[in-house]
Design a protein around this motif. Structure first.
Motif, PDB file in Angstrom:
ATOM      1  N   CYS A 328       0.862  -1.183   0.000  1.00 42.88           N
ATOM      2  CA  CYS A 328       0.000   0.000   0.000  1.00 42.88           C
ATOM      3  C   CYS A 328       0.895   1.228   0.000  1.00 42.88           C
ATOM      4  O   CYS A 328       1.795   1.361   0.826  1.00 42.88           O
ATOM      5  N   GLU A 330       0.150   4.121   0.803  1.00 44.60           N
ATOM      6  CA  GLU A 330      -0.194   5.046   1.877  1.00 44.60           C
ATOM      7  C   GLU A 330       0.408   4.573   3.200  1.00 44.60           C
ATOM      8  O   GLU A 330       1.142   5.306   3.855  1.00 44.60           O
ATOM      9  N   CYS A 331       0.099   3.317   3.583  1.00 43.75           N
ATOM     10  CA  CYS A 331       0.520   2.840   4.906  1.00 43.75           C
ATOM     11  C   CYS A 331       1.601   1.767   4.842  1.00 43.75           C
ATOM     12  O   CYS A 331       2.158   1.396   5.862  1.00 43.75           O
ATOM     13  N   CYS A 346      -6.963  -1.000   0.303  1.00 47.32           N
ATOM     14  CA  CYS A 346      -6.202  -1.339   1.502  1.00 47.32           C
ATOM     15  C   CYS A 346      -7.135  -1.545   2.685  1.00 47.32           C
ATOM     16  O   CYS A 346      -7.863  -0.636   3.064  1.00 47.32           O
ATOM     17  N   CYS A 349      -5.731   1.056   5.793  1.00 49.73           N
ATOM     18  CA  CYS A 349      -5.959   2.508   5.835  1.00 49.73           C
ATOM     19  C   CYS A 349      -7.104   2.947   4.928  1.00 49.73           C
ATOM     20  O   CYS A 349      -7.489   4.101   4.911  1.00 49.73           O
TER      21      CYS A 349
HETATM   22 ZN   LIG Z   1      -2.906   1.234   3.374  1.00 46.14          ZN
END
Ligand SMILES: [Zn+2]
Length: 393
Positions: A328, A330-331, A346, A349
């Motif tokens: 991911c 983002e996270c 995901c 998140c």
């Molecule tokens: Zn994520």
């Protein structure tokens, strides 16, 4: 800086016959030189060196002015060097414990080019009406599609005359002074050379093959299927094969044109471009994927991008593609998904993103962090947050 400029040649029928004849003589000579090496080795256990072969074929060339003698002397030297190189590569791989293929005799379909030194048996000329012509010894002055001029400061080092699917080209290897490039201040970007899209950019935009290229690719696929159905050795198969070669050539040319423009645009827009390392990508993806990536000619894309980047002052970094499509962006959580899943969702998140864009964002992260040695003012993370579709593509 070395650059290759390629131009299409438009020989008259007589000139095309003369070019075919030269290529035939080149192939004959190459095969004769290969045979000489094999025979001498069988009879004496000794190798033949390049200078020995040149001495022999120079005399043979003088003795046969109507055939081998039609070849330019430097071209003959280049051919013998090509063979010498093939042998050196063969023996060095043998010494390294590998099982290399022995240098091959060249069939009609495996010999496509002759090399020259510019000004020696060939020359770019301009006639009084300022049309561009390319002179080749024993062929004459051939019409050229001079779509971009050779820069004044360029020195033409090396010339290759090529035949591809019954078309003729001249490639000029130019030595150019290194450009003075201003500091690039554009944003940074990660690019995934996609599965779903041709390219996905970390800013959320995507690039596809243009319609005309997709059309040619579809035509090529149809022609390839037709070829596969034809009986080996039949006249219809030969015809189908010629059509596949022609379409292949067209696709190659269209793709190259498109990529020239695209890579220039990318290099002018971005100060840093992060990409997957293709050699690693081939190792980590499955066979099918590796083939399709190869088919798209992505290596050529990277090479062109490297050229344009050098001229624009853009930094290109390549990263290990492992996990770029799974993690991911983002996270960082690894979200397993097979090739059919086109959207990254995901569970940790909640990020929901096109799978290729997610990969592009990971590629950017990997590419940017090791490269960030300067002051921290440039907000790298901000790039990924740009609105979807905000890129100029
Ligand atoms: Zn994520």
């Amino acid at each position: 800086m070395i650059r290759t400029y390629r131009y299409r040649l438009y020989p008259t029928e007589a000139q095309a016959r003369a070019l075919d004849f030269l290529l035939w003589q080149g192939r004959t000579l190459y095969n004769a030189a290969l045979e000489q090496r094999i025979t001498v080795y069988r009879e004496t256990g000794q190798g033949v060196s390049y200078p020995q072969q040149w001495a022999y074929f120079r005399d043979l060339r003088h003795a046969n002015p109507e055939t081998l003698g039609q070849l330019n002397a430097t071209s003959v030297q280049q051919l013998l060097r090509r063979l010498d190189k093939a042998f050196r590569a063969f023996f060095s791989r043998l010494r390294a414990g590998e099982t290399p293929g022995f240098p091959r005799f060249k069939g009609r379909d495996r010999f496509h080019s002759l090399e020259y030194r510019h000004g020696d048996g060939c020359k770019l000329r301009f006639d009084p009406r300022n049309r561009t012509l390319f002179y080749i010894q024993n062929v004459g002055e051939i019409k050229v599609k001079y779509h971009r001029p050779v820069p004044d400061e360029a020195e033409i080092r090396h010339v290759v005359i090529k035949r591809r699917a019954h078309r003729w080209y001249v490639c000029l290897m130019l030595a150019l002074p290194d450009p003075v490039v201003p500091l690039h201040t554009g944003p940074v970007v990660g690019i995934d050379m996609g599965l779903v899209h041709l390219l996905a950019l970390s800013d959320g935009s995507t690039v596809e093959n243009p319609r005309w290229l997709r059309h040619s690719l579809a035509q090529l696929r149809v022609a390839q299927r037709r070829l596969a159905r034809r009986q080996k050795g039949s006249a219809r198969r030969r015809k189908a094969a010629a059509q596949v070669a022609r379409l292949h050539e067209r696709v190659t040319n269209q793709r190259r044109d498109f990529w020239h423009k695209l890579t220039r645009q990318l290099a002018e827009t971005y100060s840093l471009i992060a990409l997957e390392d293709l050699t690693l990508a081939f190792l980590t993806t499955n066979h099918h994927l590796a083939l399709s990536a190869h088919d798209a000619g992505l290596a050529e894309f990277q090479q062109l991008l490297a050229y344009k980047a050098e001229e624009a002052g853009t930094q290109v970094v390549t990263v290990n593609p492992a996990y770029t499509s799974q993690a991911c962006s983002e996270c960082g959580m690894v979200v397993r998904k097979d090739l059919s899943v086109r959207v990254h969702v995901c569970p940790n998140c909640g990020l929901t993103l096109d799978r290729d864009v997610n990969a592009a964002r990971n590629i950017l992260k990997l590419g940017v962090y090791p490269a960030r040695t300067g002051p921290p003012e440039r907000n790298v993370a901000g790039c990924g947050a740009r609105a979807l579709g905000s890129s100029p593509f």
